[in-house]
Design an enzyme around this catalytic site. Sequence first.
Site, PDB file in Angstrom:
ATOM      1  N   ASP A  64      24.663  47.688  58.614  1.00 56.60           N
ATOM      2  CA  ASP A  64      24.838  47.053  57.309  1.00 56.60           C
ATOM      3  C   ASP A  64      23.792  47.620  56.357  1.00 56.60           C
ATOM      4  OD1 ASP A  64      22.626  45.723  58.443  1.00 56.60           O
ATOM      5  OD2 ASP A  64      23.106  43.827  57.458  1.00 56.60           O
ATOM      6  N   TYR A  66      20.717  48.469  53.713  1.00 58.58           N
ATOM      7  CA  TYR A  66      19.312  48.083  53.562  1.00 58.58           C
ATOM      8  C   TYR A  66      19.251  46.836  52.685  1.00 58.58           C
ATOM      9  CZ  TYR A  66      18.153  52.841  55.197  1.00 58.58           C
ATOM     10  OH  TYR A  66      18.027  54.001  55.912  1.00 58.58           O
ATOM     11  N   PHE A  77      22.159  54.693  55.859  1.00 59.85           N
ATOM     12  CA  PHE A  77      20.894  55.410  56.070  1.00 59.85           C
ATOM     13  C   PHE A  77      20.314  56.017  54.790  1.00 59.85           C
ATOM     14  CE2 PHE A  77      22.834  55.607  60.362  1.00 59.85           C
ATOM     15  CZ  PHE A  77      21.849  54.928  61.059  1.00 59.85           C
ATOM     16  N   HIS A 186      19.654  54.429  68.575  1.00 55.13           N
ATOM     17  CA  HIS A 186      19.443  54.314  67.129  1.00 55.13           C
ATOM     18  C   HIS A 186      18.142  55.034  66.730  1.00 55.13           C
ATOM     19  CE1 HIS A 186      18.947  52.392  63.178  1.00 55.13           C
ATOM     20  NE2 HIS A 186      20.237  52.121  63.259  1.00 55.13           N
TER      21      HIS A 186
END
Length: 228
Positions: A64, A66, A77, A186
């Site tokens: 989801d 920032y 990202f 991740h």
Amino acid sequence: MSGISGEWYEALKDEFKKPYYRQLFDTVNKEYKTNKVFPPAEDLFNAFHFTPLSEVKVVILGQDPYHNYGQAHGLCFSVKKGVEVPPSLVNIYKELHDDLGCTIPSHGCLTKWAKQGVLMLNTVLTVRAHQANSHKGIGWEKFTDAAIQVLNNQDRPIVFILWGSNARSKKPMLNNPQHLILEAPHPSPLSSYRGFFGSHPFSKTNQFLKEHGCSPIDWQIEESEIER
């Protein structure tokens, strides 16, 4: 809540007629009116706007947006210029440097990737300020699953980059043998040393694209990269 147009609209238009999407639309509109929500409404569907369906070569899935001020602009990202590069993206840049020798820029705006065919899609497209995952379960997952299914059904090779458990949970949907699936932990500081570093996703992606007659991605982000 801005709309989707063009090829993506044609591919997803049936979703807009479904009861879950009507409820999602109402919920998100109310959230924008009553809470601080990111990204800004005009940036909500930037992943689709920047990367038309027919141009998608690579898919990077995020969780989801920032959730701090000024960061999210609709690409997973990525952050707007002038915003501190978040820790996960710092690690993505480190791997990019180690993998391809790219220099590390001082900003985190990744629109250059999007405009080359890298769809940077969060599975949940909105979030309340300072409340990570706060819009999980309101309907976005159904919508982005539909988009992932559209991509899986494309009759051409596409690379799917799945970082972390949330993205990797989508692997069962990706059953088209034409595609390449790259999995790794991740890139967050909590998990990056468990196999993200050294996974070489960028060189593996370009090798696959070249093997299938597609132009590779120029992953180098220049200092002069602009947001829009």
